[in-house]
Design an enzyme around this catalytic site. Structure first.
Site, PDB file in Angstrom:
ATOM      1  N   GLU A  16       4.285  12.985  13.888  1.00 31.06           N
ATOM      2  CA  GLU A  16       2.746  12.558  13.736  1.00 31.06           C
ATOM      3  C   GLU A  16       2.236  12.693  14.821  1.00 31.06           C
ATOM      4  OE1 GLU A  16       3.025   8.664  12.310  1.00 31.06           O
ATOM      5  OE2 GLU A  16       4.581   8.980  10.561  1.00 31.06           O
TER       6      GLU A  16
ATOM      7  N   HIS B  23       3.840  10.213  17.420  1.00 40.70           N
ATOM      8  CA  HIS B  23       4.999   9.669  17.238  1.00 40.70           C
ATOM      9  C   HIS B  23       5.875  10.750  16.619  1.00 40.70           C
ATOM     10  CE1 HIS B  23       1.751   6.400  17.418  1.00 40.70           C
ATOM     11  NE2 HIS B  23       2.544   5.987  18.304  1.00 40.70           N
TER      12      HIS B  23
ATOM     13  N   HIS C 114       7.647   3.383  15.446  1.00 39.69           N
ATOM     14  CA  HIS C 114       6.158   2.816  15.879  1.00 39.69           C
ATOM     15  C   HIS C 114       5.809   1.837  14.898  1.00 39.69           C
ATOM     16  CE1 HIS C 114       5.895   6.587  13.555  1.00 39.69           C
ATOM     17  NE2 HIS C 114       4.833   6.138  13.120  1.00 39.69           N
TER      18      HIS C 114
ATOM     19  N   HIS D  86       7.663   2.002  11.252  1.00 37.77           N
ATOM     20  CA  HIS D  86       8.512   2.714  10.557  1.00 37.77           C
ATOM     21  C   HIS D  86       9.028   3.818  11.457  1.00 37.77           C
ATOM     22  CE1 HIS D  86       5.570   6.425   9.239  1.00 37.77           C
ATOM     23  NE2 HIS D  86       5.393   5.739  10.318  1.00 37.77           N
TER      24      HIS D  86
ATOM     25  N   TYR E 239      -8.894   2.454  15.164  1.00 31.31           N
ATOM     26  CA  TYR E 239      -7.923   2.693  14.130  1.00 31.31           C
ATOM     27  C   TYR E 239      -7.459   1.210  13.903  1.00 31.31           C
ATOM     28  CZ  TYR E 239      -3.698   4.400  12.331  1.00 31.31           C
ATOM     29  OH  TYR E 239      -2.500   4.718  11.316  1.00 31.31           O
TER      30      TYR E 239
ATOM     31  N   HIS F 229       1.082  -0.965   0.055  1.00 31.68           N
ATOM     32  CA  HIS F 229      -0.042  -0.156   0.182  1.00 31.68           C
ATOM     33  C   HIS F 229       0.976   1.155  -0.067  1.00 31.68           C
ATOM     34  CE1 HIS F 229       0.399   0.299   4.359  1.00 31.68           C
ATOM     35  NE2 HIS F 229      -0.009  -1.006   4.683  1.00 31.68           N
TER      36      HIS F 229
HETATM   37 FE   LIG Z   1       3.688   6.680  11.439  1.00 31.99          FE
END
Ligand SMILES: [Fe+2]
Length: 451
Positions: A353, A377, A383, A347, A362, A304
């Site tokens: 973020e 993050h 994370h 990542h 979520y 994705h």
């Molecule tokens: Fe992220």
């Protein structure tokens, strides 16, 4: 969409360019609207005398020489200079601006908060703002702040504008009205409002208590992202942004105007409502946008794209492709990718973020990230999915699956986000958040065949 029930004494236009009374459709359109017939000059901006004895005044949202310039011409009962007297400093200690680096609060970490709880203490748009993080520098007009608001009281003969920032408002509970110089915007959960720098407004509670999130953009204005190979359609479509029709008050009562300027708050006392714009035209306006009209684009075979594929609005930083702020939406959508780990991958990111949950669950964090909650993050902090999300996504049968009942968002900035004292010491921080990765197992033993 129906016409507003107007505040007492307010006179509004009907839509002049669109199909909806109350709002005019189209991002960055050159709108025109008048609440009294003939109030808007035609063919020119500055007639020697305006109709109805109005004053002509320009509100410049960009430098005169910016391309394209964003400005709005207003025709008002009094010029703005009459809505501005001597200023006195006031304190709003929980609305914090960058730079704000605290010696005893550690911003380095993966953080998550439960919803900031409602209170019986009367709180309006100004006293109810709770800054969670700041980034960049308000004085040099770069960066942002992320706030949670708790509002249970309308502003009464109190008005506000921010010279520092554009405000992106994301309601999570309750309904708010922004009565602005350029007209009225009502918002509720699943909608957002964008209030431009310098615009005077009053915030009323239509249905409370209200809680939500605000991204305060110190920098260049939000714009629609370039779609590149996606082409002309999908994501946020320009016609789904709505600007208000003109509405004005001719009300002479003692009033206050509070101004946020270089991170400080100042108040001035005047004798009338400053919401006295009878007609206006231009492209510098507030907007509302219904997040349910956001058309997500994504993976249809394998893997994705980066989450930037879900960008609703972006505020450029001056470095091409590197946003001061991206506003990103994670909403209901189909997952169909084959042989693919479908949730967000693990990542580390140079961008910082901050996420908020508007409703539902979520997919990367099935537990703990609850509606009204916030996570952070920060720059280059690793994370990703918790153990349950990882195991579930690694072992599920990959048929088409609809993610239902989910709407979260991200304020993502190129600058590190610093926690405020409120975020570090008062807000309901989940001390055990980082434990969500504790039970991730080492599966590697040097032997093939694990796939
Ligand atoms: Fe992220």
């Amino acid at each position: 969409m129906t016409r507003h029930d107007l505040p007492k004494g307010m006179i509004s236009a009907t839509s002049t360019t669109g199909t909806h009374a109350g709002y005019m459709p189209g991002w960055a359109n050159d709108f025109e609207t008048e609440a009294l017939p003939g109030a808007l000059p035609q063919g020119m901006n500055s007639p020697q005398k305006c109709e109805y004895g109005l004053y002509g005044e320009q509100l410049s949202g960009t430098a005169f020489t910016a391309n394209p310039p964003e400005r709005t011409w207003t025709y008002r009962i009094r010029p703005s200079v009459k809505h501005s007297a001597r200023y006195e400093r006031i304190d709003l200690p929980l609305w914090v601006s960058a730079p704000n680096v605290l010696p005893d609060v550690t911003s380095l970490g993966q953080y998550r908060w439960d919803p900031v709880p409602h209170t019986d203490v009367p709180l309006n748009w100004l006293t109810g703002m709770r800054t969670m993080t700041t980034a960049g520098d308000v004085h040099t007009q770069i960066g942002m702040a992320a706030h949670v608001y708790l509002v249970n009281q309308s502003m009464e003969d109190e008005y506000f504008f921010s010279a520092d920032s554009e405000l992106l408002v994301v309601p999570q509970e309750g309904r708010l009205r922004f009565a602005t110089e350029l007209g009225i915007i009502d918002v509720e959960p699943k909608e957002i409002a964008i209030i431009p720098r310098g615009l005077v407004y009053r915030v009323e509670v239509l249905e409370g208590p209200c809680r939500g999130f605000v991204c305060e953009n110190y920098g260049q204005k939000f714009e629609l992202p370039g779609r590149g190979p996606i082409g002309a359609n999908c994501l946020a479509n320009p016609r789904d942004f709505k600007a208000p029709v003109a509405a004005f008050e001719d009300r002479e009562v003692p009033s206050t105007v509070t101004v946020k300027w270089c991170g400080q708050f100042h108040q001035t006392k005047i004798g009338q409502s400053p919401l006295d714009v009878v007609a206006w035209h231009g492209n510098y306006t507030p907007y509302k946008y219904d997040l349910r009209t956001y058309c997500p684009v994504g993976a249809i075979l394998f893997d994705h794209p980066d989450p930037s594929i879900f960008t609703v609005l972006t505020a450029p930083s001056g470095v091409p492709g590197t946003a001061n702020i991206d506003f990103v939406l994670f909403r209901e959508r189909w997952l169909v990718a084959e042989d693919t780990f479908r949730p967000p991958w693990y990542h580390k990111n140079i961008m910082s973020e901050l996420m908020g949950n508007i409703y539902g669950q979520y997919d990367a964090k099935p537990q703990g990230f609850v509606p009204g909650g916030v996570s952070l993050h920060n720059m280059m902090l690793p994370h990703g999915p918790d153990r349950n999300a990882f195991e579930g996504a690694s072992n599920s049968n990959l048929g088409p699956e609809k993610l239902e009942n989910t709407m979260s968002f991200m304020f993502e900035t190129r600058f590190p986000q610093q926690l405020t004292e409120f975020a570090g010491k008062e807000a309901p921080l989940q001390d055990n958040y980082i434990d969500c990765w504790d039970s991730l197992e080492k599966k590697f033993d040097g032997k093939p065949g694990k796939k």
